[in-house]
Design a protein around this motif. Structure first.
Motif, mmCIF file in Angstrom:
data_model
loop_
_atom_site.group_PDB
_atom_site.id
_atom_site.type_symbol
_atom_site.label_atom_id
_atom_site.label_comp_id
_atom_site.label_asym_id
_atom_site.label_seq_id
_atom_site.Cartn_x
_atom_site.Cartn_y
_atom_site.Cartn_z
ATOM 1 N N HIS A 253 11.347 2.744 -12.483
ATOM 2 C CA HIS A 253 10.172 2.902 -11.626
ATOM 3 C C HIS A 253 10.412 4.042 -10.630
ATOM 4 C CE1 HIS A 253 7.225 1.920 -8.501
ATOM 5 N NE2 HIS A 253 6.578 1.231 -9.422
ATOM 6 N N ARG B 49 12.858 -0.053 1.327
ATOM 7 C CA ARG B 49 12.723 -0.931 0.169
ATOM 8 C C ARG B 49 12.620 -2.415 0.535
ATOM 9 N NH1 ARG B 49 14.009 1.716 -4.392
ATOM 10 N NH2 ARG B 49 12.647 0.166 -5.305
ATOM 11 N N PRO C 225 0.808 -1.218 0.000
ATOM 12 C CA PRO C 225 0.000 0.000 0.000
ATOM 13 C C PRO C 225 0.845 1.273 0.000
ATOM 14 C CG PRO C 225 -0.162 -1.148 2.120
ATOM 15 C CD PRO C 225 0.588 -2.044 1.192
ATOM 16 N N LEU C 226 2.075 1.151 0.455
ATOM 17 C CA LEU C 226 2.946 2.323 0.530
ATOM 18 C C LEU C 226 3.314 2.832 -0.855
ATOM 19 C CD1 LEU C 226 4.036 3.609 3.123
ATOM 20 C CD2 LEU C 226 6.218 2.518 2.604
ATOM 21 N N CYS C 227 3.626 1.900 -1.763
ATOM 22 C CA CYS C 227 4.080 2.361 -3.071
ATOM 23 C C CYS C 227 3.157 1.959 -4.195
ATOM 24 C CB CYS C 227 5.496 1.879 -3.362
ATOM 25 S SG CYS C 227 5.911 0.309 -2.698
ATOM 26 N N GLY C 228 2.104 1.201 -3.886
ATOM 27 C CA GLY C 228 1.170 0.843 -4.936
ATOM 28 C C GLY C 228 1.616 -0.346 -5.763
ATOM 29 N N ASP C 229 2.688 -1.039 -5.333
ATOM 30 C CA ASP C 229 3.110 -2.238 -6.049
ATOM 31 C C ASP C 229 2.002 -3.283 -5.982
ATOM 32 O OD1 ASP C 229 5.507 -1.147 -6.656
ATOM 33 O OD2 ASP C 229 6.674 -2.307 -5.218
ATOM 34 N N ILE D 146 13.093 -3.654 -7.627
ATOM 35 C CA ILE D 146 13.369 -4.587 -6.532
ATOM 36 C C ILE D 146 12.248 -5.611 -6.415
ATOM 37 C CG2 ILE D 146 13.849 -4.804 -4.056
ATOM 38 C CD1 ILE D 146 16.025 -3.324 -5.716
ATOM 39 N N MET E 34 -4.670 8.200 -5.305
ATOM 40 C CA MET E 34 -4.686 7.032 -6.196
ATOM 41 C C MET E 34 -5.560 7.234 -7.436
ATOM 42 S SD MET E 34 -4.571 3.668 -3.797
ATOM 43 C CE MET E 34 -3.108 3.189 -2.898
ATOM 44 N N ALA F 13 8.233 9.577 -4.064
ATOM 45 C CA ALA F 13 7.818 8.618 -5.086
ATOM 46 C C ALA F 13 6.621 7.873 -4.546
ATOM 47 C CB ALA F 13 8.949 7.646 -5.382
ATOM 48 N N GLY F 14 5.564 7.783 -5.326
ATOM 49 C CA GLY F 14 4.403 7.053 -4.844
ATOM 50 C C GLY F 14 3.132 7.582 -5.460
ATOM 51 N N HIS F 15 2.021 7.305 -4.768
ATOM 52 C CA HIS F 15 0.723 7.723 -5.328
ATOM 53 C C HIS F 15 0.257 9.045 -4.731
ATOM 54 C CE1 HIS F 15 -0.787 6.179 -1.564
ATOM 55 N NE2 HIS F 15 -0.405 4.953 -1.857
ATOM 56 N N PRO G 270 1.343 3.445 -11.864
ATOM 57 C CA PRO G 270 1.198 2.988 -10.483
ATOM 58 C C PRO G 270 1.655 4.060 -9.495
ATOM 59 C CG PRO G 270 3.108 1.967 -11.525
ATOM 60 C CD PRO G 270 2.437 2.769 -12.577
ATOM 61 N N GLN H 158 2.765 -5.089 -11.479
ATOM 62 C CA GLN H 158 3.676 -3.980 -11.739
ATOM 63 C C GLN H 158 4.307 -3.517 -10.438
ATOM 64 O OE1 GLN H 158 1.412 -0.971 -13.606
ATOM 65 N NE2 GLN H 158 -0.233 -0.993 -12.101
ATOM 66 N N GLY H 159 5.559 -3.207 -10.534
ATOM 67 C CA GLY H 159 6.264 -2.764 -9.343
ATOM 68 C C GLY H 159 7.623 -2.226 -9.714
ATOM 69 N N CYS H 160 8.355 -1.856 -8.690
ATOM 70 C CA CYS H 160 9.686 -1.306 -8.906
ATOM 71 C C CYS H 160 10.646 -2.419 -9.283
ATOM 72 C CB CYS H 160 10.157 -0.617 -7.639
ATOM 73 S SG CYS H 160 10.337 -1.755 -6.268
ATOM 74 N N HIS I 152 9.961 4.371 -7.563
ATOM 75 C CA HIS I 152 10.596 4.032 -6.280
ATOM 76 C C HIS I 152 12.082 3.809 -6.405
ATOM 77 C CE1 HIS I 152 6.413 3.327 -5.111
ATOM 78 N NE2 HIS I 152 6.862 4.061 -4.135
ATOM 79 N N ASP I 153 12.488 3.306 -7.555
ATOM 80 C CA ASP I 153 13.920 3.174 -7.779
ATOM 81 C C ASP I 153 14.533 4.559 -7.929
ATOM 82 O OD1 ASP I 153 14.015 0.305 -7.770
ATOM 83 O OD2 ASP I 153 12.942 0.368 -9.667
#
Lengths: 151, 405
Positions: free
Chosen positions: B342, A126, A37-41, A67, B365, B359-361, B374, A63-65, B344-345
């Motif tokens: 991405h 992370r 929920p923190l990053c939406g992954d 890592i 959302m 970085a994020g929503h 995302p 979908q995600g970063c 977050h990276d």
């Protein structure tokens, strides 16, 4: 101090760009959704376990970063053909590696290639990216009703 | 011309290194840094005046009460509210909106009524209304936006009707930087008899707000995005509305007389300030407003526009970068995605270059869903940021791009 290179090793970049076992597995007898929920992954893990408790096939999509993608890709690679008992051992070892003290070296004998993700422990925000796929797979195998979350 | 070096000197946190590189703080939309005068004011309160307010007869309590109420007056004047009775301190924007949804909404919203919000609201101006709709059977409607991140004003006009009881609109989007035409929207909403709530969390440190000229019913914001402390914010509302609203929370300070049979509520603004408030925070908030006034919102807006233009130009020229939010009217926010990396990276890689971004929503959302991403990376600027820091941002982005090339 860990450098960025310790986190973004070439293996991880490679798995990010071309994730292994990516896509839907049909048929499968376990699957689960995972969210960070923190990053939406978002991650979906599909797994086919046979009567002898062997993971015959495993795939993921979402979908995600880098890592979270690389971690899921490496996880599927390392678990194909393994037993559920092996999964439990690897789950614990991976979790220990990601949350261990900075000075602790990863147990490469157990973890094998997964040890490339040891660098995440230096990047607290992370760690959950790396562990999301493992929690999701656990939910799938346990047939949990709720999606997996890293929180 | 603004003296940026002098302003930077006012913010002690900026003068540090991370990983051997000077800190470049570009996460101002999440929270701004605090000037020394705010830190000193909070510290002075705890060192000299600490006591509870509105009750003690001793010197410390009187000093604390005077400072707390002086802050209310400073904030009233800053937003040009008619009376300090219209200035209610809360824990922040989120609590302000929840107060309105619970108290005003509970008393005025019923089955079939419509609450109109926009596609670019922060979760704090979505969820309280969803909760209210669930309780009451009211309907939540959403004003769409275009690809630039501007509200569709024709759709807005057609969504308005006699059923619309409240319009909730963000003054400036935290995820996109878009500044919405609230003046027109308030007028149009009033024509159908709807009340209007403006979420000023992101706007209030950048845009002058005159609540009387706007004729806005509810204006809410947070201190910590305006160089003030965290955990404190304000609800400014028309007195007649506040008088008619039931209390939000019960407790000390919000009562005149309590017996087990009945309680008589205190007058405004205390009716909505149950319990011991964030006294140091409120006093620090007042000082932060004075700091903004000492520079001047006009000068701030002009400087921030120069910086955003400088950053936007580099963004346009940066290969693989796609800006998210390109409204004509926007401020301080550069939200983007970069091909192959991405957000977050990016956040992690930039952090190692001592560049702090989000970085994020961004707690928005539905905005991410609209752009089918995302998450985004967001650099957000403030008065103390420099062109050299924008250069550092893009140098770090180039490094990130190379890493994943």
């Amino acid at each position: 101090m860990f450098s960025l290179g310790d986190l973004y090793q070439q293996v991880i970049i490679d798995h990010t760009k071309s994730p292994r076992n990516f896509g839907k597995l049909d048929p499968c007898n376990h699957d689960a959704e995972g969210y960070n929920p923190l990053c939406g992954d978002q991650l979906h893990v599909y797994v086919q376990v046979n009567d002898s408790n062997i993971i015959e096939n495993i795939k993921f999509e979402g979908q995600g970063c880098s890592i979270s993608t690389a971690s899921a890709s490496l996880m599927t690679e390392s678990l194909k053909g393994k037993s559920l008992a092996d999964f439990e051992i690897l789950f614990d070892a991976f979790h220990d590696m990601a949350t261990a003290d900075l000075s602790d070296a990863p147990d490469e004998e157990v973890l094998g290639k997964l040890a490339v993700l040891a660098g995440v422990k230096e990047f607290p925000s992370r760690i959950k990216c790396a562990t999301l796929c493992w929690h999701t797979l656990k939910s799938a195998i346990d047939d949990a009703a709720e999606p997996a979350r890293t929180e | 011309m603004m003296n940026i070096e002098k302003i930077r000197g006012d913010f002690p946190v900026l003068h540090q290194e991370l990983y051997g590189k000077p800190l470049v703080y570009l996460d101002n939309a999440a929270t701004t840094q605090k000037p020394q005068c705010v830190i000193d004011t909070v510290r002075h309160y705890y060192e000299k005046d600490n006591s509870n307010i509105h009750r003690g007869v001793h010197a410390l309590s009187e000093r604390a009460t005077a400072a707390y109420e002086a802050s209310r007056e400073t904030i009233r004047a800053f937003f040009n509210a008619k009376s300090s009775k219209e200035v209610i301190f809360t824990r922040g924007t989120t609590e302000s909106i929840n107060l309105i949804a619970s108290s005003w909404g509970g008393a005025n919203i019923g089955k079939g009524d419509e609450i109109l919000i926009t596609h670019m609201e922060h979760h704090s101006n979505i969820v309280p209304w969803q909760m209210l709709c669930e309780r009451t059977g009211a309907v939540l409607k959403v004003i769409p936006m275009n690809d630039a991140g501007e509200l569709d004003m024709d759709a807005f006009a057609s969504l308005l009707s006699e059923r619309t009881k409240l319009l909730g609109v963000v003054h400036m989007s935290n995820a996109l930087g878009s500044i919405n035409p609230i003046e027109t929207m308030i007028q149009q909403a009033h024509v159908v008899g709807a009340k209007v709530l403006v979420d000023g969390a992101q706007a209030a440190a950048h845009i002058a707000v005159d609540v009387q000229a706007l004729d806005v019913d509810f204006y809410v914001t947070s201190a910590h995005k305006m160089y003030g402390p965290t955990g404190v914010g304000v609800l400014i509302a028309k007195q007649a509305l506040l008088e008619a609203m039931p209390p939000y929370q019960g407790g000390g300070d919000m009562i005149l007389m309590v017996t087990f049979e009945k309680t008589q509520y205190n007058d405004l603004p205390h009716k909505f300030e149950a319990g011991t408030p964030n006294i140091a925070g409120v006093i620090g908030f007042g000082e932060a407003i004075k700091y903004i006034q000492s520079i001047g919102l006009h000068a701030i807006a002009e400087r921030e526009k120069t910086l955003l233009d400088y950053a936007s130009k580099q963004a346009q020229a940066f290969e693989g970068l796609k800006q998210i939010g390109t409204a004509k009217e926007k401020a301080c926010v550069l939200s983007f995605v970069l091909d192959g990396v991405h957000p977050h990276d990016l956040g992690t890689i930039l952090d190692r270059e001592a560049v702090a971004i989000r970085a994020g929503h961004h707690c928005a959302m539905p905005v991410m869903q609209f752009y089918k991403v995302p998450a985004t990376a967001r650099a957000s600027f403030s008065i103390y940021n420099t062109e050299a820091e924008v250069d550092a941002l893009f140098a770090a982005l180039a490094k990130a791009r190379d890493m994943f090339a």
